[in-house]
Design a protein around this motif. Structure first.
Motif, PDB file in Angstrom:
ATOM      1  N   SER A  44       0.835  -1.206   0.000  1.00  0.00           N
ATOM      2  CA  SER A  44       0.000   0.000   0.000  1.00  0.00           C
ATOM      3  C   SER A  44       0.864   1.249   0.000  1.00  0.00           C
ATOM      4  O   SER A  44       0.554   2.230  -0.666  1.00  0.00           O
ATOM      5  N   ASP A 159      -6.200  -0.628  -4.577  1.00  0.00           N
ATOM      6  CA  ASP A 159      -5.645  -1.163  -3.333  1.00  0.00           C
ATOM      7  C   ASP A 159      -6.617  -2.189  -2.754  1.00  0.00           C
ATOM      8  O   ASP A 159      -7.595  -1.827  -2.116  1.00  0.00           O
ATOM      9  N   GLU A 160      -6.329  -3.446  -2.977  1.00  0.00           N
ATOM     10  CA  GLU A 160      -7.156  -4.556  -2.488  1.00  0.00           C
ATOM     11  C   GLU A 160      -8.645  -4.286  -2.691  1.00  0.00           C
ATOM     12  O   GLU A 160      -9.423  -4.325  -1.728  1.00  0.00           O
TER      13      GLU A 160
HETATM   14 MG   LIG Z   1      -2.410  -2.371   2.357  1.00  0.00          MG
END
Ligand SMILES: [Mg+2]
Ligand SMILES: Nc1ncnc2c1ncn2[C@@H]1O[C@H](COP(=O)(O)OP(=O)(O)OP(=O)(O)O)[C@@H](O)[C@H]1O
Lengths: 347, 287
Positions: A44, A159-160
């Motif tokens: 991240s 991000d995910e």
């Molecule tokens: Mg992360």
């Protein structure tokens, strides 16, 4: 021409923690790159540096030929999809998607047309006047996608984005995102800790561990020729078997079993890596395993046991006989990877 | 089994008895007020509160709303009601505005001494107006703001309470929302108006109710800074009438009581009508 170029990009948090060690790579236009690694490895952080949400400590970042190190996120020509969607709760879907355009002083009719186009692409037409709280998880995710694509950015960052969805929806959205990216041809960086997502979606995978890039390669390269024992054990379910072995007389051996006859390595201890599906049942095979547990998975079976006293798993088809106890097996050609026993690097 | 039930019932009875006693304690003075506004002043003076209901509501209401005393003849009930509304609304909006801006700066901007600033603001809770009333008066007087609405409102609006509530609230808004807005090109001003204010609307409503009532009931400061009758608020004006009770006419009990009743009403109405907002603002976390 490269589209995104990182040169020794590094992140040190104010508390002195080096979350991303100097990283360099380039991403070509239209490529779908997946950043994968265990929790806390700095994925991240890397993505947020690229987005401009986190200051860059060192190194340079170029997007579409411009150095963007000090630019605001809004000026980097990127769009980001967050894990928890980050939709504006008080705005309708229509306003959520159009908000970025509205801030860029784009005429109202152009915004309306672009929002309509994005919503058609994402099947959101029926929901345009709803608030995010009136949508399901998958629909919210699509709105987040819509917000990203209306702006025609040079780069998508994810991000995910799927980790809040249930398994079935995740599979479906995975395919949708990938198809959409193909269709729009927008360069994308996608962060996940799910190695299945990484394998299935990526043109190239970047495997990270503890702030360091372990390997960059296509899914096939990452899977078949992992650069380190970390990559070998992180990618694949179940992961590659890693066994302590020896090189002696040009052959690699695990205990009394010879697993490779022409080992390209100096004599001494090595780590022997074998994918579970590269071990096949063979009544005359050179290896004798001791199977302790049989896991029945329908289409195939997983056998867990030991070879020369070391744990390993075997993946066999549903037709292959499977019982606990001794199991004669052979290795497929080219099945063995050798790693330095100390550093874990591939030999 | 039965004893269990009995005990349960007994405790319910006790609970209710306590609650009813408490409610009576609160409501009886108000009922007395209502009763006394219905009687002629002479009877009120002779017998005080009683159980009978008279016919003086309309005349008393008219006197309270439209009769003025003093020399200028402008501090009628309507005038005082207007002044009270101006004070209550100005006070509430002022406090909300200042508190929101301060909290916005503290939460969202990378200021070097943000938390120090916050704690300094917080310690002003220890310095309410009553403590600093002389210097505040001096400042207002030198600025020529005596007998003005600015003078009435501005010295009261710096608010540690509102800052604190908004700070807590802003901190509970997910970080990603802020980041998404940054990527969407919303600068600080746009973010404040497009995202933060709409998200905070229940909180703003709750603060408004509290602060309006608080402002409406201000007594000390309005008494200090307003000497012109046209600037009197209700709460201050009632006092003016009761002072006249010491004169030699028949004291205007009915009128004074009616004014007190009128002064109670707006805060009560606001709380009743906005109760659901109020509860939402302080408890809801749907962001
Ligand atoms: Mg992360
Ligand atoms: N503001 C910060 N200050 C100091 N350290 C931080 C900060 N933010 C993150 N870290 C640390 O940096 C490392 C990387 O964090 P990051 O959020 O990039 O991990 P991640 O790979 O995305 O993990 P996950 O899969 O759990 O999201 C973590 O060890 C984390 O504790």
């Amino acid at each position: 021409m490269s589209h995104v170029t990182l040169t020794a990009l590094r992140k040190v948090y104010p508390n002195g923690f080096e979350a991303v060690k100097p990283a360099s790579y380039t991403i070509t236009p239209g490529e779908f790159v997946v950043l994968v690694g265990p929790s806390g490895c700095g994925k991240s952080t890397m993505l947020r540096m690229i987005a401009g949400l986190e200051d860059i400590s060192d190194g340079t970042l170029e997007i579409a030929g411009r150095v963007v190190n000090t630019l605001d996120p809004a000026d980097r020509d990127i769009a980001m999809v967050f894990q928890n969607y980050a939709l504006y709760p008080h705005m309708t879907v229509r306003k959520n998607i159009g908000y970025g355009l509205q801030n860029r002083k784009i005429p109202k009719d152009v915004i309306a047309a672009k929002v309509a186009e994005a919503s058609a692409l994402l099947n959101l037409d029926d929901y345009l006047d709803r608030k995010p709280s009136q949508l399901s998880g998958g629909q919210r995710q699509r709105v987040a996608m819509g917000r990203a694509i209306v702006r025609d950015p040079a780069l998508f960052l994810f991000d995910e984005p799927l980790s809040n969805l249930d398994a079935k929806l995740r599979n479906q959205m995975r395919i949708e995102i990938k198809a959409l990216q193909r269709r729009l041809g927008v360069t994308s960086i996608y962060v996940t800790h799910d190695q299945v997502e990484a394998m299935t979606m990526a043109d190239r995978i970047i495997v990270m561990n503890a702030g360091r890039i372990e390997q960059i390669g296509t899914p096939a390269e990452i899977y078949h020729t992992p650069a380190t024992t970390f990559v070998a054990s992180f990618m694949g379910a179940p992961p590659m078997n890693l066994l302590d072995g020896q090189i002696a007389g040009g052959a690699a051996r695990v205990g009394d079993h010879t697993v490779m006859t022409d080992a390209p390595a100096a004599p001494g201890p090595v780590t022997v890596g074998i994918r579970p599906e590269d071990i096949v049942a063979d009544p005359n095979g050179p290896l004798t395993l001791d199977i302790a547990i049989v896991e029945e998975l329908g289409a195939h079976r997983l056998l867990h046991g030991t070879l020369a006293g070391q744990q390993l798993s075997v993946h066999v088809g549903k037709d292959s006989p499977a019982t606990t106890g001794p199991f004669r097996a052979a290795l497929k050609p080219g099945a063995v990877s050798l790693f330095d026993a100390g550093t874990g690097e591939r030999l | 089994m039965t004893t269990h039930k009995r005990r349960l019932r007994l405790s319910t009875v006790v609970d209710h008895a306590i609650l009813i006693a408490g409610s009576l304690l609160m409501i009886v003075p108000v009922l007395m007020l209502v009763q006394m506004t219905s009687m002629p002043d002479l009877i009120n003076m002779k017998t005080g509160p009683s159980l009978s209901i008279g016919d003086q509501w309309v005349p008393n209401f008219e006197k309270a709303m439209f009769q003025a005393d003093g020399f200028s003849g402008i501090n009628t009930g309507t005038r005082m009601l207007m002044n009270s509304f101006i004070l209550g609304i100005g006070f509430a909006f002022g406090k909300i505005f200042v508190g929101m801006l301060a909290a916005y700066a503290i939460v969202y901007f990378r200021m070097r001494y943000a938390s120090l600033a916050f704690w300094i603001i917080f310690t002003t809770l220890l310095l309410p107006l009553e403590v600093r009333i002389l210097p505040s008066y001096e400042v207002v007087q030198r600025l020529g703001m005596l007998n003005t609405y600015q003078g009435l409102i501005i010295p009261l609006i710096a608010s540690a309470t509102a800052t604190f509530f908004f700070r807590q609230y802003f901190r509970s808004i997910p970080e990603e929302l802020v980041e998404a807005a940054r990527i969407d090109g919303a600068g600080p001003v746009r973010f404040f108006f497009d995202i933060l204010i709409p998200l905070s609307r229940t909180m703003i409503a709750a603060m408004f109710i509290i602060m309006f009532v608080y402002g409406w009931n201000q007594y000390l400061w309005p008494t200090m800074v307003t000497t012109e009758e046209g600037m009197f608020t209700l709460v201050r004006g009632i006092k003016q009438i009761t002072q006249m009770l010491e004169g030699n006419q028949i004291p205007e009990y009915g009128r004074a009581n009616m004014l007190a009743l009128i002064a109670i009403l707006p805060p009560v109405m606001i709380v009743i009508f906005f109760q659901s907002w109020f509860v939402k603002g302080l408890t809801e976390s749907d962001k």
